[in-house]
Design a protein around this motif. Structure first.
Motif, PDB file in Angstrom:
ATOM      1  N   VAL A   1       1.102  -0.976  -0.200  1.00  0.00           N
ATOM      2  CA  VAL A   1       0.145  -0.241   0.102  1.00  0.00           C
ATOM      3  C   VAL A   1       1.158   1.446   0.285  1.00  0.00           C
ATOM      4  N   LEU A   2       0.907   2.252  -1.291  1.00  0.00           N
ATOM      5  CA  LEU A   2       1.457   3.404  -0.949  1.00  0.00           C
ATOM      6  C   LEU A   2       0.591   4.558  -0.279  1.00  0.00           C
ATOM      7  N   GLY A   3       1.417   4.562   0.484  1.00  0.00           N
ATOM      8  CA  GLY A   3      -0.116   6.528   0.945  1.00  0.00           C
ATOM      9  C   GLY A   3      -0.054   7.536   0.431  1.00  0.00           C
ATOM     10  N   ILE A   4      -0.809   8.267   0.359  1.00  0.00           N
ATOM     11  CA  ILE A   4      -0.259   9.778  -0.442  1.00  0.00           C
ATOM     12  C   ILE A   4      -0.765  10.926   0.189  1.00  0.00           C
ATOM     13  N   ASP A   5      -0.791  11.327   0.690  1.00  0.00           N
ATOM     14  CA  ASP A   5      -1.490  12.988   1.811  1.00  0.00           C
ATOM     15  C   ASP A   5      -0.533  13.815   1.959  1.00  0.00           C
ATOM     16  N   LYS A   6      -1.246  15.518   1.358  1.00  0.00           N
ATOM     17  CA  LYS A   6      -0.655  16.674   1.357  1.00  0.00           C
ATOM     18  C   LYS A   6      -0.100  16.921   2.836  1.00  0.00           C
ATOM     19  N   ASP A   7      -0.804  16.429   3.738  1.00  0.00           N
ATOM     20  CA  ASP A   7      -0.127  17.245   4.933  1.00  0.00           C
ATOM     21  C   ASP A   7       0.941  15.855   5.937  1.00  0.00           C
ATOM     22  N   GLU A   8       2.031  16.535   5.832  1.00  0.00           N
ATOM     23  CA  GLU A   8       3.352  15.899   6.463  1.00  0.00           C
ATOM     24  C   GLU A   8       3.297  15.165   7.642  1.00  0.00           C
ATOM     25  N   GLU A   9       1.385  16.055   8.571  1.00  0.00           N
ATOM     26  CA  GLU A   9       1.713  15.067   9.793  1.00  0.00           C
ATOM     27  C   GLU A   9       1.381  14.032   9.305  1.00  0.00           C
TER      28      GLU A   9
ATOM     29  N   VAL B   1       1.428  11.880   6.763  1.00  0.00           N
ATOM     30  CA  VAL B   1       1.823  10.761   6.432  1.00  0.00           C
ATOM     31  C   VAL B   1       2.981  10.548   7.578  1.00  0.00           C
ATOM     32  N   ASP B   2       3.040  11.074   8.077  1.00  0.00           N
ATOM     33  CA  ASP B   2       4.379  10.636   9.142  1.00  0.00           C
ATOM     34  C   ASP B   2       4.234   9.672   9.820  1.00  0.00           C
ATOM     35  N   GLN B   3       2.677  10.151  10.044  1.00  0.00           N
ATOM     36  CA  GLN B   3       1.768   9.091  11.228  1.00  0.00           C
ATOM     37  C   GLN B   3       1.427   7.793  10.746  1.00  0.00           C
ATOM     38  N   MET B   4       1.379   7.270   9.380  1.00  0.00           N
ATOM     39  CA  MET B   4       1.582   6.479   8.518  1.00  0.00           C
ATOM     40  C   MET B   4       2.558   5.724   8.034  1.00  0.00           C
ATOM     41  N   SER B   5       4.218   6.457   7.629  1.00  0.00           N
ATOM     42  CA  SER B   5       5.048   5.579   7.693  1.00  0.00           C
ATOM     43  C   SER B   5       5.553   4.895   7.785  1.00  0.00           C
ATOM     44  N   GLU B   6       5.605   4.261   8.860  1.00  0.00           N
ATOM     45  CA  GLU B   6       5.589   3.041   9.634  1.00  0.00           C
ATOM     46  C   GLU B   6       4.540   1.549   9.323  1.00  0.00           C
ATOM     47  N   LYS B   7       3.619   2.266   9.118  1.00  0.00           N
ATOM     48  CA  LYS B   7       2.709   1.687   9.304  1.00  0.00           C
ATOM     49  C   LYS B   7       2.518   0.709   7.464  1.00  0.00           C
ATOM     50  N   LEU B   8       3.067   1.969   6.503  1.00  0.00           N
ATOM     51  CA  LEU B   8       2.695   1.391   5.254  1.00  0.00           C
ATOM     52  C   LEU B   8       3.448   0.776   4.513  1.00  0.00           C
ATOM     53  N   THR B   9       3.462   0.143   3.011  1.00  0.00           N
ATOM     54  CA  THR B   9       4.508   0.100   2.224  1.00  0.00           C
ATOM     55  C   THR B   9       5.104   1.444   2.242  1.00  0.00           C
ATOM     56  N   HIS B  10       4.582   2.552   1.846  1.00  0.00           N
ATOM     57  CA  HIS B  10       5.215   3.415   1.141  1.00  0.00           C
ATOM     58  C   HIS B  10       4.093   4.921   1.895  1.00  0.00           C
ATOM     59  N   ALA B  11       5.093   5.762   2.208  1.00  0.00           N
ATOM     60  CA  ALA B  11       3.712   7.024   2.346  1.00  0.00           C
ATOM     61  C   ALA B  11       4.379   8.106   1.772  1.00  0.00           C
ATOM     62  N   VAL B  12       4.194   9.285   0.985  1.00  0.00           N
ATOM     63  CA  VAL B  12       4.568  10.527   0.745  1.00  0.00           C
ATOM     64  C   VAL B  12       3.691  11.665   0.851  1.00  0.00           C
ATOM     65  N   VAL B  13       4.385  13.103   0.773  1.00  0.00           N
ATOM     66  CA  VAL B  13       3.270  13.939   0.274  1.00  0.00           C
ATOM     67  C   VAL B  13       3.596  14.365  -0.536  1.00  0.00           C
ATOM     68  N   ALA B  14       2.626  14.344  -1.179  1.00  0.00           N
ATOM     69  CA  ALA B  14       2.297  14.910  -2.309  1.00  0.00           C
ATOM     70  C   ALA B  14       0.603  15.217  -2.678  1.00  0.00           C
TER      71      ALA B  14
END
Length: 220
Positions: free
Chosen positions: A29-37, A39-52
Motif C-alpha cells: 500500500v502506498l499512502g498519499i496525503d498533502k499533510d506531512e503530519e 504521512v508521518d503517522q502512517m509511514s511505518e504502517k504502510l509499504t510507502h507513504a509520501v507527501v504529495a
C-alpha cells in the motif's frame, strides 16, 4: 489476490484505517496525503507513504500510479480535490478507481466521470448499524446493490437442530443460505441436510425483501 498493489489518496480517519487494513491483509500500500503530519503517522504502517498533491497531474504521473491495481480516493472534506484526483487516475488508466463520496450529489459526479466504485462510508455504516439495532439476531448487513443484500443471522434457540430443508428459505422466501459459520468452522454452500444449531451464523443472500422476510421468520 496476494501481490496486489493499492494506492490510498487521503490519510484521514477513513483512508488511514482502510490502508492499514489492506496492509494487514498482506497487500502493498502506498499512502498519499498533502499533510506531512498525516504521512508521518502512517509511514511505518504502510509499504510507502509520501507527501504529495494528488490533484497535480505531473505529481500523480511521477508516483507511477498507473501501475497500481487499485487506487482509492479517500480525501476527507474537499469535494473538488476528490473529483480532480479521480479524473486524473482515470485518465492515467489506473485499472480500478474507487472513491469515497461525501454526499449523494458528490457520488453522482464521481459515477459520471467513470469511477469504478463509489462508496459512502457514513451512510453505509448508518444503514448497517440501524439494521443491527432493529433485529437482535442480525449480526451484519451489507447492501450489495439497491436490490440485493447479504446478511449474517444468528440462529436462535428455537431453530436449533433444524436442517436447511426444514427452514426452506429458498422456496419460502426466495433467498439462499450460502454459508453457515459454526464453532468448528465454516460450511460453504451447505446442503439441505445440513443442520443449524443455536448461535451458528447463517450467511444469507437475496433481495432486500426476501432477506427481510426470512429475518422476520428467524426472529419471531
Amino acid at each position: 489476490m496476494k501481490g496486489k498493489q493499492y494506492a490510498v489518496i487521503g490519510l484521514g480517519r477513513f483512508g488511514s484505517s482502510l490502508a492499514s487494513e489492506l496492509v494487514s491483509l498482506g497487500f502493498e500500500v502506498l499512502g498519499i496525503d498533502k499533510d506531512e503530519e498525516s504521512v508521518d503517522q502512517m509511514s511505518e504502517k504502510l509499504t510507502h507513504a509520501v507527501v504529495a498533491d494528488a490533484t497535480d497531474e505531473e505529481v500523480v504521473r511521477s508516483l507511477g500510479l498507473r501501475n497500481f491495481d487499485c487506487a482509492i480516493v479517500a480525501i476527507g472534506d474537499d469535494i473538488q480535490a476528490s473529483i480532480l484526483a479521480a479524473i486524473l487516475l482515470k485518465e492515467l488508466g489506473v485499472k480500478m478507481v474507487v472513491a469515497k463520496a461525501l454526499s449523494e450529489l458528490h457520488g453522482k459526479v464521481l459515477e459520471k466521470i467513470g469511477v469504478d466504485r463509489v462508496i459512502f462510508p457514513e451512510r453505509d455504516m448508518g444503514v448497517r448499524v440501524a439494521n443491527q439495532l432493529a433485529s437482535p439476531n442480525l449480526l451484519d448487513y451489507i447492501e450489495l446493490s439497491h436490490d440485493y443484500t447479504i446478511a449474517e443471522l444468528a440462529v436462535p434457540k428455537r431453530l436449533s437442530g433444524s436442517t436447511l430443508e426444514d427452514l426452506n428459505p429458498r422456496a419460502r422466501f426466495g433467498c439462499s443460505v450460502v454459508a453457515i459459520n459454526k464453532k468448528g468452522g465454516v460450511i460453504i454452500a451447505p446442503t439441505a441436510s445440513d443442520r443449524v444449531e443455536e448461535r451458528d451464523i447463517m450467511v444469507v443472500i437475496g433481495t432486500n425483501e426476501q432477506v427481510e422476510s426470512f429475518e422476520h421468520e428467524v426472529n419471531r
